[in-house]
Design an enzyme around this catalytic site. Structure first.
Site, PDB file in Angstrom:
ATOM      1  N   TRP A 111      -3.017  -2.688  -1.500  1.00 39.54           N
ATOM      2  CA  TRP A 111      -2.603  -4.066  -1.795  1.00 39.54           C
ATOM      3  C   TRP A 111      -3.463  -4.919  -0.879  1.00 39.54           C
ATOM      4  O   TRP A 111      -3.313  -4.881   0.342  1.00 39.54           O
ATOM      5  CB  TRP A 111      -1.116  -4.213  -1.482  1.00 39.54           C
ATOM      6  CG  TRP A 111      -0.493  -5.502  -1.885  1.00 39.54           C
ATOM      7  CD1 TRP A 111      -0.022  -5.837  -3.127  1.00 39.54           C
ATOM      8  CD2 TRP A 111      -0.200  -6.623  -1.044  1.00 39.54           C
ATOM      9  NE1 TRP A 111       0.529  -7.093  -3.104  1.00 39.54           N
ATOM     10  CE2 TRP A 111       0.428  -7.603  -1.834  1.00 39.54           C
ATOM     11  CE3 TRP A 111      -0.408  -6.903   0.304  1.00 39.54           C
ATOM     12  CZ2 TRP A 111       0.842  -8.820  -1.337  1.00 39.54           C
ATOM     13  CZ3 TRP A 111       0.011  -8.122   0.809  1.00 39.54           C
ATOM     14  CH2 TRP A 111       0.628  -9.065  -0.008  1.00 39.54           C
ATOM     15  N   ARG A 132       5.674  -0.336  -5.858  1.00 42.21           N
ATOM     16  CA  ARG A 132       5.625  -1.071  -4.598  1.00 42.21           C
ATOM     17  C   ARG A 132       4.592  -2.193  -4.632  1.00 42.21           C
ATOM     18  O   ARG A 132       4.572  -3.036  -3.752  1.00 42.21           O
ATOM     19  CB  ARG A 132       5.290  -0.116  -3.448  1.00 42.21           C
ATOM     20  CG  ARG A 132       6.299   1.014  -3.325  1.00 42.21           C
ATOM     21  CD  ARG A 132       5.946   1.904  -2.169  1.00 42.21           C
ATOM     22  NE  ARG A 132       6.207   1.236  -0.919  1.00 42.21           N
ATOM     23  CZ  ARG A 132       7.299   1.381  -0.201  1.00 42.21           C
ATOM     24  NH1 ARG A 132       8.230   2.187  -0.617  1.00 42.21           N
ATOM     25  NH2 ARG A 132       7.464   0.736   0.924  1.00 42.21           N
ATOM     26  N   LYS A 148       6.977  -4.489  -3.503  1.00 38.38           N
ATOM     27  CA  LYS A 148       8.396  -4.163  -3.355  1.00 38.38           C
ATOM     28  C   LYS A 148       8.809  -4.198  -1.899  1.00 38.38           C
ATOM     29  O   LYS A 148       9.888  -4.644  -1.551  1.00 38.38           O
ATOM     30  CB  LYS A 148       8.645  -2.776  -3.959  1.00 38.38           C
ATOM     31  CG  LYS A 148      10.085  -2.295  -3.866  1.00 38.38           C
ATOM     32  CD  LYS A 148      10.976  -3.142  -4.742  1.00 38.38           C
ATOM     33  CE  LYS A 148      12.444  -2.756  -4.642  1.00 38.38           C
ATOM     34  NZ  LYS A 148      13.311  -3.857  -5.101  1.00 38.38           N
ATOM     35  N   GLU A 202       9.584 -14.937  -9.606  1.00 31.23           N
ATOM     36  CA  GLU A 202       8.941 -13.654  -9.285  1.00 31.23           C
ATOM     37  C   GLU A 202       8.356 -12.962 -10.499  1.00 31.23           C
ATOM     38  O   GLU A 202       7.256 -12.430 -10.435  1.00 31.23           O
ATOM     39  CB  GLU A 202       9.982 -12.688  -8.675  1.00 31.23           C
ATOM     40  CG  GLU A 202      10.271 -12.909  -7.232  1.00 31.23           C
ATOM     41  CD  GLU A 202      11.291 -11.898  -6.717  1.00 31.23           C
ATOM     42  OE1 GLU A 202      11.056 -11.334  -5.645  1.00 31.23           O
ATOM     43  OE2 GLU A 202      12.337 -11.674  -7.377  1.00 31.23           O
ATOM     44  N   LYS A 258      14.344 -15.131  -8.788  1.00 31.15           N
ATOM     45  CA  LYS A 258      14.135 -14.094  -9.820  1.00 31.15           C
ATOM     46  C   LYS A 258      13.193 -14.611 -10.907  1.00 31.15           C
ATOM     47  O   LYS A 258      12.286 -13.919 -11.339  1.00 31.15           O
ATOM     48  CB  LYS A 258      15.465 -13.674 -10.469  1.00 31.15           C
ATOM     49  CG  LYS A 258      16.392 -12.847  -9.627  1.00 31.15           C
ATOM     50  CD  LYS A 258      16.009 -11.395  -9.491  1.00 31.15           C
ATOM     51  CE  LYS A 258      15.122 -11.121  -8.351  1.00 31.15           C
ATOM     52  NZ  LYS A 258      15.557 -11.106  -7.012  1.00 31.15           N
ATOM     53  N   HIS A 260      19.040 -36.019  -3.633  1.00 32.91           N
ATOM     54  CA  HIS A 260      18.209 -36.461  -2.503  1.00 32.91           C
ATOM     55  C   HIS A 260      16.735 -36.155  -2.744  1.00 32.91           C
ATOM     56  O   HIS A 260      15.980 -35.945  -1.799  1.00 32.91           O
ATOM     57  CB  HIS A 260      18.689 -35.798  -1.207  1.00 32.91           C
ATOM     58  CG  HIS A 260      20.100 -36.156  -0.867  1.00 32.91           C
ATOM     59  ND1 HIS A 260      20.475 -37.436  -0.515  1.00 32.91           N
ATOM     60  CD2 HIS A 260      21.233 -35.421  -0.865  1.00 32.91           C
ATOM     61  CE1 HIS A 260      21.778 -37.463  -0.296  1.00 32.91           C
ATOM     62  NE2 HIS A 260      22.260 -36.247  -0.514  1.00 32.91           N
ATOM     63  N   CYS A 315       0.811  -1.220   0.000  1.00 27.89           N
ATOM     64  CA  CYS A 315       0.000   0.000   0.000  1.00 27.89           C
ATOM     65  C   CYS A 315       0.847   1.275   0.000  1.00 27.89           C
ATOM     66  O   CYS A 315       1.932   1.299   0.568  1.00 27.89           O
ATOM     67  CB  CYS A 315      -0.874   0.040   1.250  1.00 27.89           C
ATOM     68  SG  CYS A 315      -1.921  -1.373   1.445  1.00 27.89           S
ATOM     69  N   GLU A 349      18.874 -17.484  -5.548  1.00 26.60           N
ATOM     70  CA  GLU A 349      18.453 -16.168  -6.017  1.00 26.60           C
ATOM     71  C   GLU A 349      18.028 -16.225  -7.489  1.00 26.60           C
ATOM     72  O   GLU A 349      17.046 -15.590  -7.879  1.00 26.60           O
ATOM     73  CB  GLU A 349      19.603 -15.166  -5.798  1.00 26.60           C
ATOM     74  CG  GLU A 349      19.380 -13.773  -6.306  1.00 26.60           C
ATOM     75  CD  GLU A 349      18.198 -13.039  -5.673  1.00 26.60           C
ATOM     76  OE1 GLU A 349      17.573 -13.558  -4.741  1.00 26.60           O
ATOM     77  OE2 GLU A 349      17.873 -11.943  -6.163  1.00 26.60           O
ATOM     78  N   ASN A 384      -2.212   2.478   5.572  1.00 23.19           N
ATOM     79  CA  ASN A 384      -1.333   1.333   5.282  1.00 23.19           C
ATOM     80  C   ASN A 384      -1.170   0.549   6.575  1.00 23.19           C
ATOM     81  O   ASN A 384      -1.095   1.142   7.649  1.00 23.19           O
ATOM     82  CB  ASN A 384       0.059   1.799   4.851  1.00 23.19           C
ATOM     83  CG  ASN A 384       0.051   2.501   3.514  1.00 23.19           C
ATOM     84  OD1 ASN A 384      -0.951   2.502   2.820  1.00 23.19           O
ATOM     85  ND2 ASN A 384       1.185   3.094   3.171  1.00 23.19           N
ATOM     86  N   GLY A 385      -1.030  -0.759   6.473  1.00 19.92           N
ATOM     87  CA  GLY A 385      -0.833  -1.566   7.680  1.00 19.92           C
ATOM     88  C   GLY A 385      -2.061  -2.417   7.948  1.00 19.92           C
ATOM     89  O   GLY A 385      -2.947  -2.548   7.093  1.00 19.92           O
TER      90      GLY A 385
HETATM   91  C1  G6P Z   1       9.702  -8.356  -0.921  1.00 16.77           C
HETATM   92  C2  G6P Z   1      10.324  -8.071  -2.264  1.00 16.77           C
HETATM   93  C3  G6P Z   1      11.644  -8.824  -2.414  1.00 16.77           C
HETATM   94  C4  G6P Z   1      12.557  -8.464  -1.257  1.00 16.77           C
HETATM   95  C5  G6P Z   1      11.897  -8.727   0.099  1.00 16.77           C
HETATM   96  C6  G6P Z   1      12.702  -8.143   1.241  1.00 16.77           C
HETATM   97  O1  G6P Z   1       9.264  -9.662  -0.875  1.00 16.77           O
HETATM   98  O2  G6P Z   1       9.452  -8.441  -3.319  1.00 16.77           O
HETATM   99  O3  G6P Z   1      12.273  -8.461  -3.620  1.00 16.77           O
HETATM  100  O4  G6P Z   1      13.731  -9.196  -1.356  1.00 16.77           O
HETATM  101  O5  G6P Z   1      10.618  -8.106   0.151  1.00 16.77           O
HETATM  102  O6  G6P Z   1      12.718  -6.751   1.103  1.00 16.77           O
HETATM  103  P1  G6P Z   1      13.763  -5.793   1.784  1.00 16.77           P
HETATM  104  O7  G6P Z   1      13.311  -4.415   1.408  1.00 16.77           O
HETATM  105  O8  G6P Z   1      13.671  -6.049   3.256  1.00 16.77           O
HETATM  106  O9  G6P Z   1      15.107  -6.137   1.236  1.00 16.77           O
END
Ligand code: G6P
Length: 613
Positions: A79, A27, A608, A493, A490, A509, A2, A486, A105-106
């Site tokens: 959101w 975001r 984000k 996502e 990626k 395994h 949000c 990672e 927000n929250g």
């Molecule tokens: C969200 C984002 C990720 C990020 C994670 C942690 O899930 O989509 O890309 O790695 O939060 O975010 P931060 O701001 O704490 O690195």
């Protein structure tokens, strides 16, 4: 997640609020709305979907008293948590007497009991949201003084909020408050812009006030007052935001993610700037300052983070154990905070976060601090909550990251961890020669990154060959095991392809059962201590018909004989390899998303910065 933008001033308010919302789009959100104070009362418009839908719904032909020129207004991107992303659940929410409007927000955790209380008092509701409950609660207490009503309502609330509120009968007043969800007041010339993220503020002003938890502000055209939510006045310092508007614009790139991938050489050079003194052979970390002795004396390190930052933490585990010889654990923040963790004397907690606002990481940090740990932040967003609540810290200085899929922050986090590990190591076991060798290697990284990025179009071509495969594996060992994780994250996502990242030896395994002819398996196979073993793992996949995409060291001829496709990275020392090996995987994910017509910068369901639990 949000977003809030609110404005008090004399500019044309509607375009300004919409522009602010667009700055927060990255975001993640699924509906939007705004409220503008006009001479004839509030103009409220809400819409499910993109901001463009809201924009189209706004009736800009309103004239006279209803004209959308006001000097006060607020807007929101939602959101969905409580209730689906519909127009009715979008913010702003009005109280049931239409006197007070709220964006929030929250999460209001006790919304159910508050709703019951208010229902018994005769109030009614028109949405499924927790926010409307708070709006009605503020309305319930409202007797002509909005700030007072907000204070009374917040006393009853359990949960988190960043909020902005307006009252019809106080047309020149905006009330904002925060607990657990960021809120920043931009202080311009005769104008104030409140936002949950500085990205919506910097085009107006770089002077900002960061509200802390349990603080609020009452903002009017002539000025603003800050106080606690218990009405104790507080004096706030005005800070300067470090980044510019240009940094949060696309600058000719098709997507922020691509821009940020290609920015990495520069971003890492900025991250290293002033921190590596080659002449004296030392690492300079100003942010540790008064705590440097405690940091060196740490007997145990706990790294806590989420998502990509957690993967960077896994690289950190190798770095701190390998270089600084300190036992290190990496914890998912969401698990750590609820696990009754053991914090002994000499424990140092490292909170890693790009945004500095991730709710779970923040809660884990607070838990660790309460139990007596020394806390350090590795954060990108300057002035963010985690940065302010840690005892000391090191900023990434990689510039704002807008793409939801984190890229340059990951590399920045690894660089900072390396520098921290080195500065501890040198004061304990590491010889000057070994340190010098490391520093020489690290300053070459930006140029080496450029060489890797040159392969973008061949990475695209290879990705295109496998774009219809719905299952991918990413495998690596040692320092490159977190890189495999990672790479898989990626791809998931942004292209919605199922991918699993694993330490390569674990494949046999269980996950080896997944391999069928033609399945793409990405190996991070650079030369290093586990190279030979990894070649064995490659053979295991080949024997089952899997297709091998290898990220390998330049000059490794052998790998071309066993792999179907090879992307190369220049030679560097093993601890720094992740900074290069992750780049082809970022590009692979990016190209896969574009080839599948996915919205790269705004992937479905993701945010984000996740500011709720
Ligand atoms: C969200 C984002 C990720 C990020 C994670 C942690 O899930 O989509 O890309 O790695 O939060 O975010 P931060 O701001 O704490 O690195």
């Amino acid at each position: 997640m949000c977003g809030i933008v609110a404005y008090v001033g004399n500019k044309d308010i509607c375009p300004l609020l919409l522009e602010g919302l667009k700055r927060l789009e990255y975001r993640g959100y699924d509906s939007a709305g705004l409220c503008v104070g006009t001479k004839a009362g509030f103009y409220v418009k809400r819409a499910a979907g993109r901001i463009s839908v809201l924009e189209a719904a706004i009736d800009d032909k309103m004239h006279g008293d209803k004209a959308l020129v006001g000097n006060i207004g607020m807007a929101h991107t939602r959101w969905a948590t409580h209730g689906p992303p519909t127009e009715c659940n979008a913010h702003p929410h009005m109280d049931d007497q239409q006197r007070v409007a709220l964006v929030h927000n929250g999460i209001i955790e006790n919304f159910a009991s508050l709703k019951q209380f208010l229902t018994e008092k005769g109030h009614h509701f028109s949405s499924e949201t927790d926010t409307e409950v708070l709006a009605v609660l503020i309305g319930h207490f409202y007797q002509g003084d909005l700030a007072k009503a907000v204070q009374l309502a917040l006393r009853e609330v359990r949960g988190t909020y960043g909020l902005a509120a307006m009252a019809v009968s106080e047309p020149d007043t905006l009330v904002v408050a925060r607990r657990g969800s960021p809120l920043i007041i931009g202080v311009g010339k005769d104008e104030y812009i409140v936002a949950s993220d500085a990205a919506a503020i910097v085009e107006h002003t770089t002077q900002v006030v960061y509200l802390n938890d349990n603080e609020m502000a009452v903002i009017r055209p002539g000025g603003f007052k800050t106080m606690t939510t218990d009405d104790i006045p507080v004096t706030k310092a005005i800070n300067e935001v470090e980044f510019s508007l240009q940094q949060i614009e696309l600058g000719g790139y098709e997507h922020f993610m691509l821009k940020e991938i290609f920015e990495q050489p520069e971003a890492i050079a900025n991250c290293l700037r002033g921190r590596v003194d080659l002449h004296e052979g030392r690492v300079v970390l100003g942010g540790i300052g008064a705590y440097s002795r405690d940091v060196v004396r740490a007997r145990r390190i706990i790294i806590t983070a989420c998502g990509t930052a957690w993967h960077a933490g896994l690289v950190g585990e190798f770095l701190f154990e390998d270089l600084a010889k300190i036992p290190t654990e990496v914890e998912y923040a969401s698990e750590f905070r609820y696990r009754n963790p053991i914090i002994e004397e000499g424990t140092m907690v490292l909170a890693i976060s790009q945004s500095g606002e991730t709710a779970d990481t923040l809660a884990a940090l607070r838990e660790a601090k309460d139990r007596g740990a020394l806390s350090l932040g590795i954060v990108n967003a300057v002035g963010s909550t985690i940065a302010r609540e840690t005892d000391a810290g090191i900023y990434l200085h990689v510039g704002p990251e807008i793409g939801v899929a984190s890229t340059k922050a990951f590399c920045g986090q690894i660089v900072v961890e390396s520098l921290l590990a080195l500065s501890i190591a040198r004061r304990k076991y590491m010889s000057q020669n070994v340190l010098n060798e490391f520093l020489q290697a690290i300053i070459k990284i930006p140029d080496q990154m450029r060489k890797v990025l040159e392969q973008s179009s061949s990475i695209r071509d290879v990705t295109a060959q496998y774009i219809h495969r719905e299952n991918w594996l990413f495998l690596g060992r040692g320092y490159n095991y977190p890189v495999a994780l990672e790479g898989a994250l990626k791809l998931k996502e942004i292209s919605y392809i199922h991918a699993e990242g694993l330490p390569a030896a674990e494949m046999k395994h269980g996950p080896i059962a997944l391999i069928n002819p033609g399945m793409p398996v990405v190996f991070v196979a650079t030369r290093g201590s586990q190279y030979e073993k990894l070649l064995g793992n490659i053979q295991e996949v080949k024997a089952r018909g899997g297709k091998i995409i290898a990220v390998a060291s330049e000059g490794d001829d052998y790998i071309h004989r066993v792999a179907d496709h090879v992307f190369t990275v220049p030679e560097t020392i093993e601890p720094l390899q992740p900074l290069l090996t992750v780049l082809p995987l970022q590009l692979l994910a990016y190209h896969a998303a574009v080839l599948r017509n996915c919205n790269v910068d705004k992937p479905r369901n993701l945010a984000k910065s996740v500011t709720v639990e």
